[in-house]
Design a protein around this motif. Structure first.
Motif, short mmCIF file in Angstrom:
data_model
loop_
_atom_site.label_atom_id
_atom_site.label_comp_id
_atom_site.label_asym_id
_atom_site.label_seq_id
_atom_site.Cartn_x
_atom_site.Cartn_y
_atom_site.Cartn_z
N LEU A 156 -6.31 0.96 4.36
CA LEU A 156 -5.74 2.36 4.22
C LEU A 156 -4.93 2.43 5.60
O LEU A 156 -4.15 3.25 5.61
CB LEU A 156 -6.70 3.27 4.11
CG LEU A 156 -7.01 4.05 2.92
CD1 LEU A 156 -7.72 2.99 1.81
CD2 LEU A 156 -7.87 5.39 2.78
N ALA A 173 0.87 3.96 -3.05
CA ALA A 173 0.55 5.39 -2.58
C ALA A 173 1.61 6.33 -2.81
O ALA A 173 1.22 7.49 -3.42
CB ALA A 173 0.26 5.39 -1.00
N LEU A 193 0.66 -1.25 0.19
CA LEU A 193 -0.04 0.11 -0.12
C LEU A 193 0.85 1.42 0.03
O LEU A 193 0.54 2.34 -0.98
CB LEU A 193 -0.97 -0.21 1.21
CG LEU A 193 -1.98 1.18 1.39
CD1 LEU A 193 -2.98 1.54 0.11
CD2 LEU A 193 -2.85 1.04 2.73
N ALA A 226 -4.05 7.16 -1.81
CA ALA A 226 -4.84 5.88 -1.36
C ALA A 226 -6.30 6.17 -1.62
O ALA A 226 -7.01 5.10 -2.18
CB ALA A 226 -4.27 5.78 0.03
#
Length: 201
Positions: A42, A7, A3, A149
């Motif tokens: 997230l 991002a 992630l 994100a």
């Protein structure tokens, strides 16, 4: 880790924007939203935020219940008041259905102006219930990472504010995006229906 990498890559793409022109109040620009990250929480982002009470928090502190999330800023006279009004409409409709275990999170795009004290005053002025609402200030990197994100595009408007997409997102208890409205035309019943579906799982 996945992630964070994605991002950062998405955030870097913001640097390719041409310099923003002066803000045109005749057609309050709603920037097209990028595709949000999918299949990942997230809450794996390592960015740090401070809430309206001056308390340092990590995103993972929101874990455990549905969260309605938007990015805006307090001095905005264009789309931001409508974003907040839409979130309040969702809050009221959810309460009417006894869906009380929902959080509402306002993440400021304006790292320089929106201090915790400014955010707290903003929440008080608009009657946002502190039992359900949290407003967050982060540094520029935290804002870039979260915006990437969530698929929120933004850029300075040349007048001290920002042009940005009007995304309102619903996160599940694990911090995954399960529903997202990418413009200001929010169907409250549809959004609350998604919250209700999470409550039944």
């Amino acid at each position: 880790m996945r992630l964070q990498t994605l991002a950062i890559a998405l955030a870097a793409s913001f640097l390719c924007f041409a310099p923003a022109r002066a803000h045109d109040h005749a057609h309050m620009m709603q920037m097209e939203a990028a595709q949000p990250l999918s299949g990942a929480s997230l809450y794996n982002l390592a960015s740090h935020w401070t809430d309206q009470d001056g308390k340092a928090i990590d995103l993972k502190s929101l874990r455990g219940r549905p969260v309605v999330v938007a990015m805006a800023y307090t001095s905005c006279k264009g789309i931001c008041p409508l974003i907040v009004a839409n979130m309040v409409a969702v809050e009221n409709a959810a309460k009417a259905k006894n869906l009380n275990d929902v959080r509402f999170a306002f993440f400021s795009l304006d790292s320089k102006v929106d201090t915790p004290a400014k955010l707290k005053a903003y929440a008080t002025e608009r009657g946002l219930d502190p039992a359900q609402w949290s407003l967050y200030h982060g540094d520029e990197k935290a804002v870039r990472d979260l915006a990437a994100a969530l698929g929120v595009r933004y850029r300075p408007d040349g007048q001290g504010g920002f042009d940005h997409s009007a995304a309102i997102s619903l996160l599940n208890a694990q911090g995954e995006i399960v529903f997202q409205k990418l413009d200001a035309k929010l169907d409250t019943d549809e959004f609350v229906g998604k919250i209700e579906s999470l409550a039944k799982k």
